[in-house]
Design a protein around this motif. Structure first.
Motif, PDB file in Angstrom:
ATOM      1  N   THR B  76       1.106  -1.291  -0.215  1.00  0.00           N
ATOM      2  CA  THR B  76      -0.353   0.113  -0.249  1.00  0.00           C
ATOM      3  C   THR B  76       0.815   1.104   0.172  1.00  0.00           C
ATOM      4  O   THR B  76       0.792   1.871  -1.073  1.00  0.00           O
ATOM      5  CB  THR B  76      -1.029   0.104   0.945  1.00  0.00           C
ATOM      6  OG1 THR B  76      -1.795  -1.500   1.153  1.00  0.00           O
ATOM      7  CG2 THR B  76      -1.723   1.001   1.126  1.00  0.00           C
ATOM      8  N   GLU B  79       2.657   1.711  -3.474  1.00  0.00           N
ATOM      9  CA  GLU B  79       1.206   2.022  -4.514  1.00  0.00           C
ATOM     10  C   GLU B  79       1.183   3.573  -4.593  1.00  0.00           C
ATOM     11  O   GLU B  79       0.435   4.194  -5.585  1.00  0.00           O
ATOM     12  CB  GLU B  79      -0.288   1.253  -4.065  1.00  0.00           C
ATOM     13  CG  GLU B  79       0.119   0.495  -4.698  1.00  0.00           C
ATOM     14  CD  GLU B  79      -1.145  -0.832  -4.145  1.00  0.00           C
ATOM     15  OE1 GLU B  79      -1.796  -0.636  -3.164  1.00  0.00           O
ATOM     16  OE2 GLU B  79      -1.197  -1.964  -4.524  1.00  0.00           O
ATOM     17  N   LYS B  80       1.640   4.160  -3.617  1.00  0.00           N
ATOM     18  CA  LYS B  80       0.751   5.552  -3.325  1.00  0.00           C
ATOM     19  C   LYS B  80       2.609   6.578  -3.658  1.00  0.00           C
ATOM     20  O   LYS B  80       2.467   7.436  -3.642  1.00  0.00           O
ATOM     21  CB  LYS B  80       0.941   5.918  -1.635  1.00  0.00           C
ATOM     22  CG  LYS B  80      -0.324   5.568  -1.235  1.00  0.00           C
ATOM     23  CD  LYS B  80      -0.966   5.831   0.187  1.00  0.00           C
ATOM     24  CE  LYS B  80      -2.427   5.053   0.576  1.00  0.00           C
ATOM     25  NZ  LYS B  80      -2.083   5.151   2.036  1.00  0.00           N
ATOM     26  N   SER B  85       3.996   2.495 -10.549  1.00  0.00           N
ATOM     27  CA  SER B  85       2.591   2.348 -11.433  1.00  0.00           C
ATOM     28  C   SER B  85       2.764   0.515 -11.099  1.00  0.00           C
ATOM     29  O   SER B  85       3.455  -0.202 -11.353  1.00  0.00           O
ATOM     30  CB  SER B  85       1.892   2.845 -11.976  1.00  0.00           C
ATOM     31  OG  SER B  85       3.070   2.880 -13.206  1.00  0.00           O
ATOM     32  N   ASN B  86       1.703  -0.293 -11.165  1.00  0.00           N
ATOM     33  CA  ASN B  86       1.389  -1.224 -11.576  1.00  0.00           C
ATOM     34  C   ASN B  86       1.700  -2.539 -10.297  1.00  0.00           C
ATOM     35  O   ASN B  86       2.968  -3.447 -10.660  1.00  0.00           O
ATOM     36  CB  ASN B  86       1.538  -2.019 -12.464  1.00  0.00           C
ATOM     37  CG  ASN B  86       0.328  -1.541 -13.690  1.00  0.00           C
ATOM     38  OD1 ASN B  86      -0.531  -1.291 -13.674  1.00  0.00           O
ATOM     39  ND2 ASN B  86       0.959  -1.420 -14.806  1.00  0.00           N
ATOM     40  N   VAL B  87       1.701  -1.283  -9.127  1.00  0.00           N
ATOM     41  CA  VAL B  87       2.302  -2.175  -7.954  1.00  0.00           C
ATOM     42  C   VAL B  87       1.726  -3.260  -7.715  1.00  0.00           C
ATOM     43  O   VAL B  87       0.629  -3.936  -7.696  1.00  0.00           O
ATOM     44  CB  VAL B  87       2.888  -1.599  -6.441  1.00  0.00           C
ATOM     45  CG1 VAL B  87       3.738  -2.496  -5.405  1.00  0.00           C
ATOM     46  CG2 VAL B  87       3.122  -0.203  -7.031  1.00  0.00           C
ATOM     47  N   LYS B  88       2.802  -5.051  -7.449  1.00  0.00           N
ATOM     48  CA  LYS B  88       1.844  -6.327  -7.629  1.00  0.00           C
ATOM     49  C   LYS B  88       2.856  -7.316  -6.631  1.00  0.00           C
ATOM     50  O   LYS B  88       3.772  -7.152  -6.775  1.00  0.00           O
ATOM     51  CB  LYS B  88       1.767  -6.516  -8.428  1.00  0.00           C
ATOM     52  CG  LYS B  88       0.737  -6.286  -9.925  1.00  0.00           C
ATOM     53  CD  LYS B  88       0.727  -6.846 -10.767  1.00  0.00           C
ATOM     54  CE  LYS B  88       0.066  -6.747 -12.051  1.00  0.00           C
ATOM     55  NZ  LYS B  88      -0.256  -6.770 -13.270  1.00  0.00           N
ATOM     56  N   CYS B 102       6.724  -3.659  -9.997  1.00  0.00           N
ATOM     57  CA  CYS B 102       6.307  -2.796 -10.233  1.00  0.00           C
ATOM     58  C   CYS B 102       6.671  -1.782 -11.044  1.00  0.00           C
ATOM     59  O   CYS B 102       8.263  -2.519 -12.126  1.00  0.00           O
ATOM     60  CB  CYS B 102       6.770  -1.386  -9.000  1.00  0.00           C
ATOM     61  SG  CYS B 102       8.159  -1.072  -8.656  1.00  0.00           S
TER      62      CYS B 102
END
Lengths: 635, 224
Positions: B76, B79-80, B85-88, B102
């Protein structure tokens, strides 16, 4: 882990002292056992371990467990010295004791003194303290006391109970007008981090706590009159109360021992009789006081005093007594569990059963270790129901009364015959060493041209201890119903015909097999037993002397071949240093056997024998190698 | 921070055959993808047996749900972060394989985000290792390194942990959208298509010598 270390320290300390003891014991009319306090609940007394005399002191200090004993006992102040120069009188017994009650915890040992000057070369941290008892000398090092009377001494430590200190401190704290003080101990999952040198590593939360404390103390100081130097913060007050209570309990213990001349040997004839035994060592454990002093029951004692009193009566006389004998090739421990007639009546009924011969079929003749446990749970339940329900029924408390009603209704409505035919109470277990079990792992394989990688499942093998646990049953149809239900609910339960397989049941990795046959419900991770021997091992099943011993031993029999077990543990399980230590035991034999006698209305007897053989310099050295190996494995 | 050390401890003690892959793809415009994979599948029995305990060697053993919770919290936070982007995270708790990935707008953004999270986890105390920049990209070359390990971790490592880590593997892969011309780490290996370079070592060697992964990778000129 700390408890394991302490047990080893006491055991090692006993061996260490006993190594020097002479054949005779007791000196004069006042001896070390006359200093065992009334509050001791457990006593381990060493008479003589002449076998250990052959082990040199230099060899002794090389052992892993001795390093801890040396540092704990003598705080490094005796480097280069030996116990021969310690001033201890090895003609007297060494008695190690421990006790716990609702007010305090007590631990220590009593011993004889030959040369006081030499003694204080060893106990050099102890400073003389004031004594108001004639003929008794007091010495103190922080919270530890050394008290000497005549030619005997006692080293002891008394720690007031945490709860007691909290209650008193909080009470004074609130009375002074301060609010609730959160000492942080209620925070869940606080664990100590210990560095390689044994020091506690403060965690971030500890540091935060310390910072908060400083802030809290500053706030409190602000609230207090700055000129009032007598005002203490919460922790200072707690320390003062701890010291005050320590002093109060020490006074009580010393009054009992030296003024009233009351000690546990005098108080409990069972201990006095046990101390007269000529065995190499004796032990004593008063379970009835453990019951009374159990922290969980103090609340119960306050709420239901009559019920507590009845339950206490039930436990009266519950004392474990034992003798240890060290022989050239064996260590024999004889112990008896004593209890009152009411409890004895329950135990006697539990024992009214025949040995289930079917269990022997499922124990392999080469099994490294196994146990059989033979009880009649139905008879035991009925007897316990008849004894305990009347005691509980006397209580007028609504909660207890409704629980009694619930128990009575369950007893009426539930088919207890079906229940105890399914789970009769008898069981067995076996350890069949370490076997390779099939596992799968994922490996990343990369392409040499692009270095792109993909997962590939690889079949592998891992070492796994093989266990079997079985229960006697007359109603195999009931577990079968449950297994079928799970088989319908999940694909992990598979009916394989003569057995069931539960996939990934052990550590989410390897299967568990369930055999429901021949009046036994067996759980095992041994694929060979399930696939090829679901009706038992046949001609390879346990027979001969050990089978006969299991059958004739009343409610319990245990066998463990330590030598074979140690040799079968893969070297890869241990690091280089641990392997070096365990090598001292590898290749030697050592068989542990536990046999129980008939259960009578007042006692049950057990014999625990450890037989050893093999290449060793002497049996004393063998014993120390054994203690050291067990210590390393338990670390 | 206790959990961070807990996870690290778990990784170290379970590392009988830990496999770690760090995979960095840098496009010519500086943007790219970062993947980090930890494979503990060869120690599943050992991990599950440790997870069955409350504590080990005086340290709390986190439960699966605590590990999940902590990893999700990191996710989390990442992601911020601006520029990511596309953090998985693909966490497989059956085989114990964890795959993080990511995308980033440039390598500095990725580096800054990681530093900020480590700093936040350490309650803003000064960490000298964070002064070091382990990624630098100027359009023609990528300079890679890793921060030095805090001395207390390397000094206090037990012999058995060291032995276990020596059995593991650490793969560091750098990928590009144009060919590699040269590189200065002699143990690095160039892929057949010359678009990727790999350094293979083991986790223990890395804790002892962080320079093992240092490399400056020079790329062919950009086609116009």
């Amino acid at each position: 882990m700390k408890y394991v270390s302490s047990i080893f320290s006491i055991l090692a300390c006993s061996l260490f002292f006993a190594q020097q003891q002479q054949q005779t014991s007791t000196a004069g009319t006042f001896s070390s056992e006359d200093l065992i306090p009334l509050d001791a609940v457990t006593v381990f007394s060493i008479n003589n371990i002449s076998l250990l005399k052959k082990v040199s002191m230099d060899e002794l200090v090389q052992y892993e467990f001795m390093a801890e004993v040396q540092s704990e006992l003598f705080d490094g102040s005796t480097q280069g010295k030996t116990l021969k120069e310690s001033g201890i009188d090895f003609d007297q017994k060494l008695n190690v004791f421990y006790g716990l009650n609702e007010n305090f915890e007590i631990a220590g040992f009593t011993f004889g003194i030959k040369d006081k000057k030499q003694l204080f070369n060893v106990f050099d941290d102890f400073e003389p303290a004031a004594s108001n008892i004639k003929g008794v000398e007091f010495y103190r090092s922080y919270s530890n006391y050394l008290i000497i009377k005549g030619n005997s001494g006692i080293v002891l430590r008394v720690d007031p109970s945490y709860e007691k200190v909290s209650v008193i401190t909080d009470s004074i704290w609130y009375a002074r007008g301060f609010g609730y003080f959160d000492d942080g101990t209620s925070e869940e999952d606080e664990y100590e981090e210990i560095d390689d040198y044994g020091y506690e590593i403060p965690s971030n939360s500890d540091i935060e706590e310390a910072e908060n404390e400083v802030i809290e103390e500053e706030q409190i100081e602000g609230e207090m009159d700055e000129t009032d130097l007598l005002s203490k913060n919460y922790w200072e007050m707690r320390d003062s109360i701890t010291v005050e209570l320590q002093s109060k309990y020490m006074t009580k213990i010393c009054d009992d021992l030296f003024v009233k001349e009351l000690n546990l040997k005098k108080q409990d004839p069972k201990l006095a009789a046990q101390l007269l035994h000529t065995s190499d060592g004796i032990f004593y454990l008063d379970n009835s006081r453990n019951f009374r002093n159990s922290r969980g029951l103090w609340h119960f004692q306050t709420l239901f005093p009559e019920l507590f009193s009845d339950m206490k009566d039930l436990y009266t006389g519950n004392v474990m007594l034992g003798d240890i004998e060290l022989k050239e090739n064996s260590v024999d421990i004889y112990f008896e569990a004593n209890y009152g007639e009411s409890l004895g009546a329950i135990y006697e009924k539990l024992n009214s059963t025949k040995f289930d011969k079917n269990v022997l079929k499922y124990i392999h003749e080469s099994s490294t270790g196994f146990f059989t446990y033979n009880i009649n749970l139905k008879e035991g339940y009925n007897q316990a129901y008849d004894i305990i329900i009347p005691i509980l029924s006397k209580e007028k408390d609504p909660r207890i009364s409704s629980n009694v009603l619930m128990a009575e209704l369950i007893n009426e409505f539930v088919d207890t015959d079906a229940l105890f035919e399914t789970y009769k109470g008898s069981m067995f277990g076996s350890f069949n060493g370490i076997k390779k079990v099939k596992t799968t792992r994922i490996e990343f394989i990369y392409d040499e041209n692009t270095f792109e990688y993909e997962e590939k499942e690889i079949q592998g093998e891992e070492d796994m201890p093989i266990f079997t646990l079985g229960f006697s049953t007359n109603r195999s149809d009931i577990p079968e119903k449950i297994l079928k239900h799970f088989g319908r609910m999940t694909s992990r339960f598979k009916n394989m015909g003569s057995y069931w397989m539960v996939e990934d049941a052990v550590f989410n990795s390897v299967p568990l097999y369930i055999i429901n046959k021949n009046g036994l419900l067996i759980f095992t991770n041994d694929e060979d037993l399930a696939k090829n021997h679901s009706d038992g091992y046949g001609s390879n099943a346990l027979k001969g002397k050990r089978a006969k011993a299991a059958k004739s031993s009343k409610f319990m029999y245990g066998y463990f071949d330590w030598g074979v077990a140690l040799s079968s543990l893969p070297r890869e399980m241990f690091n280089t240093r641990q392997n070096e230590i365990l090598d001292a035991m590898r290749g030697k034999t050592g068989v542990l056997e536990l046999v129980s006698s008939d259960i009578t209305k007042t006692k049950t007897k057990f014999n625990l024998t450890y037989n050893f053989d093999g290449t060793y310099d002497n049996s004393g050295k063998y014993l120390l190698d054994l203690v050291n190996s067990v210590y390393v494995l338990s670390k | 921070m206790k959990y961070f050390f807990g996870l690290l401890f778990l990784l170290f003690t379970m590392g009988s055959c830990v496999e770690i892959i760090d995979d960095l793809y840098v496009k010519s415009d500086g943007s790219g993808t970062f993947k980090y994979t930890v494979n503990l599948s060869s120690s599943v029995v050992k991990i599950n047996s440790i997870l069955a305990l409350d504590s080990l060697d005086g340290r709390k053993v986190p439960s699966i749900s605590e590990i999940q919770e902590k990893l999700n919290a990191y996710l989390t936070k990442l992601e911020k972060k601006e520029g990511l982007s596309n953090v998985k995270l693909d966490a497989n708790y059956k085989d114990f394989i964890f795959k993080f990935q990511c995308e980033f707008t440039n390598v500095q953004v990725l580096q800054k985000a990681i530093k900020e999270i480590v700093q936040e986890e350490n309650k803003n105390t000064e960490i000298k290792e964070l002064d070091h920049n382990w990624l630098a990209w100027d359009g023609t070359k990528l300079v890679r390194s890793i921060p030095t390990m805090p001395e207390k971790i390397t000094e206090r490592m037990k012999k058995e942990d060291a032995e276990a880590l020596q059995k593991g593997t650490y793969l560091s892969i750098s990928r590009f959208d144009r060919t590699i011309e040269k590189y200065d780490n002699p143990v690095a290996k160039l892929s057949g298509n010359k678009l990727a370079i790999l350094i293979k070592t083991n986790p223990y060697s890395l804790t002892q010598n962080t320079e093992l992964l240092e490399n400056t990778i020079y790329l062919s000129a950009l086609k116009k």
